[in-house]
Design an enzyme around this catalytic site. Structure first.
Site, mmCIF file in Angstrom:
data_model
loop_
_atom_site.group_PDB
_atom_site.id
_atom_site.type_symbol
_atom_site.label_atom_id
_atom_site.label_comp_id
_atom_site.label_asym_id
_atom_site.label_seq_id
_atom_site.Cartn_x
_atom_site.Cartn_y
_atom_site.Cartn_z
ATOM 1 N N LYS A 99 0.830 -1.215 0.000
ATOM 2 C CA LYS A 99 0.000 0.000 0.000
ATOM 3 C C LYS A 99 0.853 1.248 0.000
ATOM 4 O O LYS A 99 0.478 2.256 -0.594
ATOM 5 C CB LYS A 99 -0.987 -0.019 1.177
ATOM 6 N N LYS A 148 -11.115 -3.450 -3.957
ATOM 7 C CA LYS A 148 -12.058 -2.336 -4.158
ATOM 8 C C LYS A 148 -11.449 -1.200 -4.954
ATOM 9 O O LYS A 148 -12.134 -0.509 -5.681
ATOM 10 C CB LYS A 148 -12.445 -1.704 -2.815
ATOM 11 N N LYS A 172 -4.465 -9.089 -6.896
ATOM 12 C CA LYS A 172 -5.650 -9.447 -6.116
ATOM 13 C C LYS A 172 -6.823 -8.548 -6.510
ATOM 14 O O LYS A 172 -6.618 -7.352 -6.730
ATOM 15 C CB LYS A 172 -5.320 -9.237 -4.627
HETATM 16 N N1 AQP Z 1 -9.516 -10.699 -3.741
HETATM 17 C C1 AQP Z 1 -9.774 -11.254 -2.583
HETATM 18 N N2 AQP Z 1 -9.807 -12.600 -2.469
HETATM 19 C C2 AQP Z 1 -10.083 -13.185 -1.279
HETATM 20 N N3 AQP Z 1 -10.324 -12.493 -0.145
HETATM 21 C C3 AQP Z 1 -10.301 -11.151 -0.211
HETATM 22 N N4 AQP Z 1 -10.489 -10.191 0.698
HETATM 23 C C4 AQP Z 1 -10.362 -8.973 0.108
HETATM 24 N N5 AQP Z 1 -10.082 -9.131 -1.202
HETATM 25 C C5 AQP Z 1 -10.026 -10.470 -1.429
HETATM 26 C C6 AQP Z 1 -10.770 -10.451 2.087
HETATM 27 O O1 AQP Z 1 -11.970 -9.750 2.409
HETATM 28 C C7 AQP Z 1 -11.796 -9.016 3.605
HETATM 29 C C8 AQP Z 1 -11.805 -7.554 3.179
HETATM 30 O O2 AQP Z 1 -11.312 -6.778 4.115
HETATM 31 P P1 AQP Z 1 -11.039 -5.239 3.915
HETATM 32 O O3 AQP Z 1 -12.088 -4.612 3.117
HETATM 33 O O4 AQP Z 1 -10.879 -4.696 5.273
HETATM 34 O O5 AQP Z 1 -9.619 -5.139 3.262
HETATM 35 P P2 AQP Z 1 -8.798 -5.316 1.994
HETATM 36 O O6 AQP Z 1 -8.265 -6.703 1.919
HETATM 37 O O7 AQP Z 1 -7.778 -4.231 2.052
HETATM 38 O O8 AQP Z 1 -9.787 -5.066 0.810
HETATM 39 P P3 AQP Z 1 -9.413 -4.590 -0.619
HETATM 40 O O9 AQP Z 1 -10.611 -4.850 -1.468
HETATM 41 O O10 AQP Z 1 -8.123 -5.163 -1.081
HETATM 42 O O11 AQP Z 1 -9.263 -3.024 -0.434
HETATM 43 P P4 AQP Z 1 -8.207 -2.008 -0.991
HETATM 44 O O12 AQP Z 1 -8.461 -1.868 -2.451
HETATM 45 O O13 AQP Z 1 -8.541 -0.740 -0.247
HETATM 46 O O14 AQP Z 1 -6.850 -2.531 -0.657
HETATM 47 C C9 AQP Z 1 -10.485 -9.489 4.214
HETATM 48 O O15 AQP Z 1 -10.708 -10.607 5.022
HETATM 49 C C10 AQP Z 1 -9.688 -9.882 2.989
HETATM 50 O O16 AQP Z 1 -8.715 -10.848 3.268
#
Ligand code: AQP
Length: 338
Positions: free
Chosen positions: A121, A206, A203
Site C-alpha cells: 500500500k 475495491k 488481487k
Molecule cells: N480478492 C480477494 N480474495 C479473497 N479475499 C479477499 N479479501 C479482500 N479481497 C479479497 C478479504 O476480504 C476481507 C476484506 O477486508 P477489507 O475490506 O478490510 O480489506 P482489503 O483486503 O484491504 O480489501 P481490498 O478490497 O483489497 O481493499 P483495498 O483496495 O482498499 O486494498 C479481508 O478478510 C480480505 O482478506
C-alpha cells in the site's frame, strides 16, 4: 445479539471486519464474508465495519458515512442474522482505539516493517504514507484480542496480520499471564485470493480500476460484461493450472465457489466449448449468487431506522465485551483504577 443468548450458550468467539473504504467485492465475499455466514451458528460472532482502518487512506466523509450503512445492509443480506451475530461499527466502541495504543507499545517496529500489505500500500500510495497505515496491523490486533477471539475468518492477504496478532498476544501473556486468547486465521481452501479480472497477477480489490472488480451490488448486466471481458490465457481449453493458466484458473475458482462444482467437473462441462461459453457461464453463476443478496440489501436500505437500531444495539453489546478485556489489561499493566 442479545445478552441472554450470549450467557446461556457460551460459544467460542469469532472476530472479523471489513473496511468501508469502497463497496464489498466478489473477492471479499468469497474470501471472507461467505465464511462469516457459514460459521455464524457455531460461534459467538463479532463482525465489524472497520471505519477506523478505512481512514488510513483518504475518504470522502459523506461517502464513508453512506458506505457504513450500505455495508450493514449487505452483511445482513448475505445471511448474517443480527439476533445472533454482533454487527457493529468500529468507531462506536472506543476500546478499539484505546487497546490499539497500548499494543503499539508491545509491537516492534521491525515486525510492522515486515508486513507485506504495508509495503504494497505504501508503494501504491506514495503521497499518503501515514503512520496509521504503518500501525494498521496493531489496530487489527486490538480488534481481535478485545473479544478474546479464537478464530478470524479472512482472505489470504490478511494471514500475516492475524499471525502478528497471535505473536503480540503471546508476548503480552508472557509478561502478564493469560490475558488474551491466542487467535488463528480461518482461510478458505478455495477463494482465499480471488484475482482481478483485468490482471490475474493482482488481487481483486475495491481500489481496482473499472472492469477488474465485481461488486456485490453490481447489476447483472455489469457482472456479465465484466466476465465477458475477463482476461484468459493462450490456448482455448478450460483447465485448472495456476502457473500456466492463471486467468482461466481464477475464473474456475470463482465458478467453483459460486456453484459448488469441482475443478474436474468444470473441465468436463466445458471440454471443447472454448472460453466464450465458459466466461458467460461464470458470469451467470455470479449473477445468480448475488441476485438475492442485492435484492435483500436494497430492501433493507429502504428501512434506515432498522439498520440504525442494528448497529446501535450491537455497539452496546460489543462495548461490554471489549471493556471487560480493556479493564483487565489496564489493571495488569499498572494503570490506576478510576
Ligand atoms: N480478492 C480477494 N480474495 C479473497 N479475499 C479477499 N479479501 C479482500 N479481497 C479479497 C478479504 O476480504 C476481507 C476484506 O477486508 P477489507 O475490506 O478490510 O480489506 P482489503 O483486503 O484491504 O480489501 P481490498 O478490497 O483489497 O481493499 P483495498 O483496495 O482498499 O486494498 C479481508 O478478510 C480480505 O482478506
Amino acid at each position: 445479539m442479545t445478552d441472554t443468548v450470549a450467557q446461556t450458550e457460551k460459544k467460542p468467539v469469532i472476530f472479523s471486519g471489513m473496511q468501508p473504504s469502497g463497496a464489498l467485492t466478489l473477492g471479499s465475499y468469497m474470501g471472507a464474508l461467505q465464511n462469516w455466514v457459514n460459521l455464524s451458528d457455531a460461534y459467538d460472532c463479532y463482525y465489524c465495519i472497520v471505519d477506523l482502518h478505512a481512514i488510513t487512506s483518504r475518504q470522502e466523509p459523506a461517502e464513508l458515512r453512506r458506505r457504513c450503512l450500505d455495508q450493514i445492509a449487505q452483511y445482513i443480506a448475505c445471511g448474517l442474522d443480527p439476533a445472533k451475530s454482533t454487527l457493529f461499527i468500529q468507531s462506536h466502541v472506543p476500546a478499539h482505539a484505546e487497546l490499539s495504543w497500548i499494543l503499539n507499545c508491545y509491537t516492534m517496529f521491525g515486525e510492522l516493517s515486515r508486513m507485506t500489505q504495508f509495503k504494497d500500500k505504501s508503494t501504491r500510495n506514495t503521497d499518503n504514507i501515514n503512520a496509521g497505515l504503518f500501525t494498521y496491523p496493531v489496530l487489527m490486533t486490538a480488534d481481535i484480542l478485545l473479544y478474546q477471539a479464537e478464530l478470524v475468518p479472512v482472505g489470504d492477504d490478511q494471514r500475516q496480520h492475524v499471525e502478528l496478532a497471535r505473536d503480540v498476544a503471546n508476548r503480552f501473556n508472557g509478561i502478564y499471564g493469560d490475558v488474551f486468547t491466542l487467535p488463528k486465521s480461518f482461510i478458505p481452501e478455495e477463494g482465499a485470493r480471488i484475482m482481478s479480472l483485468a490482471d490475474s497477477t493482482r488481487k481483486m480489490s475495491k481500489s481496482e480500476p473499472a472492469g477488474g472488480c465485481i461488486y456485490l451490488m453490481d447489476k447483472p448486466e455489469v457482472i456479465l460484461k465484466s466476465f465477458k471481458r475477463a482476461v484468459t490465457d493462450s490456448g482455448g481449453d478450460v483447465r485448472y493450472d495456476q502457473a500456466e493458466k492463471p486467468g482461466v484458473s481464477n475464473l474456475m475458482t470463482i465458478y467453483s465457489v459460486a456453484t459448488g462444482k469441482s475443478y474436474d467437473a468444470i473441465e468436463a462441462e466445458f471440454s471443447g466449448l472454448g472460453y466464450g461459453a465458459f466466461k458467460t457461464a461464470v458470469g451467470e453463476s455470479v449473477v445468480e449468487l448475488f441476485r438475492p443478496i442485492r435484492e435483500k440489501a436494497e430492501a433493507l436500505l429502504a428501512d434506515k431506522a432498522y439498520l440504525v437500531s442494528v448497529y446501535t444495539d450491537a455497539a452496546d453489546h460489543a462495548a461490554r465485551a471489549a471493556n471487560k478485556t480493556l479493564r483487565k489489561v489496564y489493571k495488569k499493566i499498572g494503570f490506576v483504577a478510576k
